[in-house]
Write a protein that holds these residues in place. Structure first.
Motif, PDB file in Angstrom:
ATOM      1  N   VAL A   1       0.862  -1.171   0.000  1.00  0.00           N
ATOM      2  CA  VAL A   1       0.000   0.000   0.000  1.00  0.00           C
ATOM      3  C   VAL A   1       0.906   1.231   0.000  1.00  0.00           C
ATOM      4  CG1 VAL A   1      -0.163  -0.024   2.530  1.00  0.00           C
ATOM      5  CG2 VAL A   1      -1.844   1.245   1.195  1.00  0.00           C
ATOM      6  N   THR A   2       0.581   2.205  -0.831  1.00  0.00           N
ATOM      7  CA  THR A   2       1.385   3.426  -0.904  1.00  0.00           C
ATOM      8  C   THR A   2       0.636   4.563  -0.234  1.00  0.00           C
ATOM      9  OG1 THR A   2       0.461   4.018  -3.067  1.00  0.00           O
ATOM     10  CG2 THR A   2       2.493   2.730  -3.040  1.00  0.00           C
ATOM     11  N   VAL A   3       1.368   5.373   0.481  1.00  0.00           N
ATOM     12  CA  VAL A   3       0.791   6.490   1.228  1.00  0.00           C
ATOM     13  C   VAL A   3       1.593   7.751   0.925  1.00  0.00           C
ATOM     14  CG1 VAL A   3       0.354   7.425   3.534  1.00  0.00           C
ATOM     15  CG2 VAL A   3      -0.069   5.004   3.081  1.00  0.00           C
ATOM     16  N   THR A   4       0.888   8.822   0.618  1.00  0.00           N
ATOM     17  CA  THR A   4       1.539  10.120   0.391  1.00  0.00           C
ATOM     18  C   THR A   4       1.298  10.994   1.610  1.00  0.00           C
ATOM     19  OG1 THR A   4       1.165   9.947  -1.990  1.00  0.00           O
ATOM     20  CG2 THR A   4       1.692  12.131  -1.111  1.00  0.00           C
ATOM     21  N   ILE A   5       2.375  11.503   2.186  1.00  0.00           N
ATOM     22  CA  ILE A   5       2.322  12.219   3.460  1.00  0.00           C
ATOM     23  C   ILE A   5       2.780  13.657   3.304  1.00  0.00           C
ATOM     24  CG2 ILE A   5       3.496  12.391   5.709  1.00  0.00           C
ATOM     25  CD1 ILE A   5       3.338   9.364   5.890  1.00  0.00           C
ATOM     26  N   ARG A   6       2.056  14.555   3.949  1.00  0.00           N
ATOM     27  CA  ARG A   6       2.496  15.952   4.093  1.00  0.00           C
ATOM     28  C   ARG A   6       2.969  16.132   5.529  1.00  0.00           C
ATOM     29  NH1 ARG A   6      -1.990  18.460   3.166  1.00  0.00           N
ATOM     30  NH2 ARG A   6      -1.652  18.876   0.942  1.00  0.00           N
ATOM     31  N   ARG A   7       4.220  16.570   5.684  1.00  0.00           N
ATOM     32  CA  ARG A   7       4.809  16.711   7.017  1.00  0.00           C
ATOM     33  C   ARG A   7       5.215  18.149   7.275  1.00  0.00           C
ATOM     34  NH1 ARG A   7       9.259  12.412   8.354  1.00  0.00           N
ATOM     35  NH2 ARG A   7       7.351  11.155   8.475  1.00  0.00           N
ATOM     36  N   THR A   8       4.884  18.629   8.452  1.00  0.00           N
ATOM     37  CA  THR A   8       5.242  19.991   8.834  1.00  0.00           C
ATOM     38  C   THR A   8       6.749  20.193   8.745  1.00  0.00           C
ATOM     39  OG1 THR A   8       3.371  20.095  10.368  1.00  0.00           O
ATOM     40  CG2 THR A   8       5.120  21.712  10.679  1.00  0.00           C
ATOM     41  N   GLY A   9       7.165  21.278   8.112  1.00  0.00           N
ATOM     42  CA  GLY A   9       8.582  21.588   7.983  1.00  0.00           C
ATOM     43  C   GLY A   9       9.207  21.122   6.684  1.00  0.00           C
ATOM     44  N   LEU A  10       8.467  20.322   5.915  1.00  0.00           N
ATOM     45  CA  LEU A  10       8.981  19.838   4.630  1.00  0.00           C
ATOM     46  C   LEU A  10       8.180  20.464   3.493  1.00  0.00           C
ATOM     47  CD1 LEU A  10       9.537  16.014   5.291  1.00  0.00           C
ATOM     48  CD2 LEU A  10      11.204  17.876   5.447  1.00  0.00           C
ATOM     49  N   ASN A  11       8.864  20.896   2.458  1.00  0.00           N
ATOM     50  CA  ASN A  11       8.190  21.526   1.322  1.00  0.00           C
ATOM     51  C   ASN A  11       7.595  20.508   0.356  1.00  0.00           C
ATOM     52  OD1 ASN A  11       8.866  24.149   2.201  1.00  0.00           O
ATOM     53  ND2 ASN A  11      10.893  24.010   1.238  1.00  0.00           N
ATOM     54  N   GLU A  12       8.172  19.313   0.329  1.00  0.00           N
ATOM     55  CA  GLU A  12       7.722  18.295  -0.608  1.00  0.00           C
ATOM     56  C   GLU A  12       6.941  17.203   0.109  1.00  0.00           C
ATOM     57  OE1 GLU A  12      11.113  16.818  -2.619  1.00  0.00           O
ATOM     58  OE2 GLU A  12      11.532  18.679  -3.710  1.00  0.00           O
TER      59      GLU A  12
ATOM     60  N   LYS B   1      12.140  18.848  18.468  1.00  0.00           N
ATOM     61  CA  LYS B   1      12.331  20.270  18.183  1.00  0.00           C
ATOM     62  C   LYS B   1      12.239  20.532  16.683  1.00  0.00           C
ATOM     63  CE  LYS B   1      15.316  20.794  22.232  1.00  0.00           C
ATOM     64  NZ  LYS B   1      16.679  21.126  22.710  1.00  0.00           N
ATOM     65  N   ILE B   2      12.503  19.484  15.896  1.00  0.00           N
ATOM     66  CA  ILE B   2      12.442  19.624  14.444  1.00  0.00           C
ATOM     67  C   ILE B   2      11.122  19.105  13.897  1.00  0.00           C
ATOM     68  CG2 ILE B   2      13.536  18.944  12.274  1.00  0.00           C
ATOM     69  CD1 ILE B   2      16.142  18.605  13.823  1.00  0.00           C
ATOM     70  N   THR B   3      10.714  17.917  14.368  1.00  0.00           N
ATOM     71  CA  THR B   3       9.530  17.272  13.803  1.00  0.00           C
ATOM     72  C   THR B   3       8.238  17.669  14.466  1.00  0.00           C
ATOM     73  OG1 THR B   3       9.652  15.394  15.322  1.00  0.00           O
ATOM     74  CG2 THR B   3      10.941  15.244  13.288  1.00  0.00           C
ATOM     75  N   GLY B   4       8.323  18.253  15.661  1.00  0.00           N
ATOM     76  CA  GLY B   4       7.104  18.632  16.351  1.00  0.00           C
ATOM     77  C   GLY B   4       6.483  17.503  17.131  1.00  0.00           C
ATOM     78  N   GLN B   5       7.189  16.411  17.368  1.00  0.00           N
ATOM     79  CA  GLN B   5       6.610  15.287  18.098  1.00  0.00           C
ATOM     80  C   GLN B   5       6.757  15.489  19.593  1.00  0.00           C
ATOM     81  OE1 GLN B   5       6.868  11.280  16.870  1.00  0.00           O
ATOM     82  NE2 GLN B   5       7.827  11.780  14.975  1.00  0.00           N
ATOM     83  N   GLY B   6       5.718  16.044  20.190  1.00  0.00           N
ATOM     84  CA  GLY B   6       5.662  16.049  21.643  1.00  0.00           C
ATOM     85  C   GLY B   6       5.996  17.352  22.299  1.00  0.00           C
ATOM     86  N   GLY B   7       6.023  18.453  21.621  1.00  0.00           N
ATOM     87  CA  GLY B   7       6.191  19.713  22.315  1.00  0.00           C
ATOM     88  C   GLY B   7       7.366  20.523  21.843  1.00  0.00           C
TER      89      GLY B   7
END
Length: 445
Positions: free
Chosen positions: A163-174, A368-374
Motif C-alpha cells: 500500500v502506498t501512502v503520500t504524506i504531508r509533514r510539517t517543515g517539509l516543502n515536498e 524540536k524539528i519534527t514537532g513530536q511532543g512539544g
C-alpha cells in the motif's frame, strides 16, 4: 408524499436508537424542545423528498440516510461515529486478536486524515511515520473528504500486500511517498528491557486485552532476578485503548485511593474506580515517559500516578483526550460509538483538551524539528480536532468500579538495538538518571 417521508424518518430514528424512550410522548416541560426537533425532522424529510424527485441521478435512500447519520455524529465531537455492520464486526475482531495493516492510529483533522501515533514495531513505525503527519493520498486516492472508516479499510488489507501512502509533514516543502508491505499488527503492548543494576524499562504501546497481565509478568520476572531498584514506564505515543486495563495497571502501583472517575449526562452511569490492595506490594520508584502521542488510557495512568505522587512524569504535554466512548450495538448489526462521559484524575481535574503537563518538561531532541511532543512545531492534539469538547468542568464522581481482563505477547529485540536506542533517547537518559537518584535517596531513608 411529504407526510409519508416525515413518518418514515420518525420511524427510522426510533428504530436506529432502539430505545422505547425515544418514541414515547414528550413530557410537558420538554414539549417546546421536541416541537423544534420535529420541525427539523420535517425539514429533513422535505430535503429527502426533493432529492428523490429532482436530483440529477437516482438517489438511494439508504445511502443518504447513512450519510445523514454520519453527518449528525460528526457534528458532535471527533470520537463519535457510526459503524456499518461490517465495520462493527471488524471492531469486535480487533479487540480479540490481530489485523493486517501498516500500524498507525489515525483521526480526521480539518478534513484531512492525520496520524495520531504510529504503533511501535509496525511497518509505519519502522519507516519513520510520525505523529502529526497528514495522509493526503492512499494508493493514489485522495483522502480529502474521506471518512475515517473508509480510510482504515484502504490502509488495511491482506498480509504481504503493498500500500502506498503520500504524506504531508510539517517543515517539509515536498510530499513524502512511502510504500508499505502490510503485516500482521498483533496486540503486543508490553516491551521490557533491563537497564542494569536492578533498573528496568517497560514500554506499554497500547492498552489491550492482557496488558496488565503481561505487565505483572514482567515485574514478577524482574523480581525473581533480583531487587527491583526502579522502573521507567514508557507511555510515549501510546494512543490508549481499554479503560479497565489502564485502571488495573495503575492498581499495580497503588494500595488505595481513587484512580479515575467518569461522569456523563446519565448519573447512574457515573463510575468510580478505586485501587485495591493487592497481594504484592511494589514500592520501587518510577518515572513515566509521555509525549503528545500519549492519549486517553495512557493519560489516565499518567494522571493517576502524578496525583498520587507515585511516579515522576517526564516528557512533553500529552494529547488531551479526556472523554469516554461507549459502543452501542444496533438491531441491524451496525453500531454507534458515542462519547458518553468525561473522566477525571484523582484530584478531580479534567484533562480534556489540556492534557497532562509533566512534572519535568523534557522535549525529545528530534521533537524540536519534527514537532513530536512539544517542540517548536505544533503536534496534533485533542484541542486541534474540530468539535472537540472544551474543558469546562471539574469535579469528582461516584459509582461502581467495573474491571475486565485480557491478553498479549511481548515482542523482543537485541541488547545492542536497545543500547543504540538509549544512546539516542535523551528523555530516557534523563529518566534513568532521575530514577537512580530516587533509588539512592530511598535507600538513605
Amino acid at each position: 408524499m411529504k407526510n409519508f417521508f416525515l413518518q418514515l424518518i420518525l420511524l427510522f430514528f426510533c428504530l436506529i436508537f432502539a430505545c422505547p424512550g425515544y418514541c414515547e410522548p414528550p413530557e410537558a416541560d420538554e414539549g417546546e424542545r421536541d416541537a423544534e426537533t420535529y420541525n427539523h425532522l420535517e425539514t429533513f424529510a422535505n430535503v429527502l423528498d426533493l432529492l428523490q424527485k429532482h436530483y440529477v441521478d437516482k438517489v438511494e435512500s439508504g445511502e443518504v440516510l447513512i450519510g445523514a447519520i454520519n453527518g449528525m455524529l460528526g457534528s458532535l465531537d471527533p470520537h463519535s461515529s457510526y459503524m456499518s455492520p461490517e465495520d462493527f464486526k471488524e471492531l469486535q475482531e480487533d479487540t480479540k486478536g490481530s489485523f493486517s495493516g501498516i500500524g498507525i492510529e489515525v483521526t480526521v483533522r480539518d478534513g484531512v486524515l492525520t496520524v495520531v501515533s504510529p504503533i511501535a514495531g509496525t511497518p509505519a513505525y519502522r519507516q519513520g511515520v510520525k505523529a502529526g503527519d497528514q495522509i493526503v493520498r492512499i494508493n493514489n486516492i485522495s483522502t480529502q473528504g474521506m471518512t475515517l472508516p473508509d480510510a482504515v479499510k484502504i490502509l488495511r488489507g491482506n498480509q504481504g500486500e503493498k500500500v502506498t501512502v503520500t504524506i504531508r509533514r510539517t517543515g517539509l516543502n515536498e510530499l513524502l511517498d512511502m510504500a508499505f508491505v502490510r503485516d500482521i499488527i498483533p496486540h503486543h503492548s508490553v516491551v521490557a528491557k533491563k537497564l542494569g543494576n536492578g533498573f528496568h524499562y517497560i514500554q506499554v504501546t497500547s492498552f489491550q486485552a492482557t496488558t496488565t497481565r503481561d505487565f505483572k509478568k514482567v515485574l514478577r520476572k524482574a523480581g525473581q532476578e533480583g531487587v527491583i531498584q526502579g522502573i521507567v514506564l514508557d507511555l510515549r505515543n501510546n494512543p490508549g485503548g481499554l479503560l479497565d486495563q489502564a485502571v488495573q495497571l495503575v492498581d499495580v502501583f497503588l494500595e488505595s485511593g481513587v484512580i479515575v472517575t467518569t461522569r456523563g449526562r446519565e448519573k447512574e452511569n457515573d463510575m468510580y474506580f478505586e485501587a485495591d490492595r493487592g497481594k504484592t506490594r511494589y514500592t520501587f520508584p518510577a518515572v513515566v515517559l509521555v509525549n503528545g502521542g500519549s492519549a486517553s488510557a495512557s493519560e489516565i495512568v499518567a494522571g493517576a500516578l502524578q496525583d498520587h505522587k507515585r511516579a515522576v512524569i517526564l516528557g512533553t504535554r500529552t494529547f488531551g483526550k479526556g472523554s469516554v466512548q461507549t459502543v452501542v450495538p444496533l438491531p441491524n448489526g451496525a453500531g454507534v460509538r458515542l462519547t458518553t462521559a468525561r473522566y477525571y484524575t484523582p484530584s478531580g481535574r479534567s484533562i480534556q483538551a489540556t492534557g497532562i503537563v509533566p512534572d519535568m518538561i523534557i522535549p525529545f531532541e528530534e521533537e524540536k524539528i519534527t514537532g513530536q511532543g512539544g517542540g517548536s512545531t505544533a503536534l496534533l492534539r485533542e484541542e486541534d480536532l474540530p468539535h472537540h469538547f472544551e474543558n469546562n468542568s471539574q469535579g469528582k464522581n461516584e459509582g461502581q468500579v467495573k474491571k475486565k481482563k485480557k491478553n498479549i505477547q511481548v515482542p523482543k529485540g537485541t541488547a545492542a538495538e536497545f543500547a543504540d536506542r538509549l544512546a539516542g533517547d535523551n528523555q530516557l537518559q534523563v529518566a534513568l538518571f532521575i530514577l537512580k537518584k530516587m533509588a539512592t535517596s530511598l535507600h538513605r531513608h
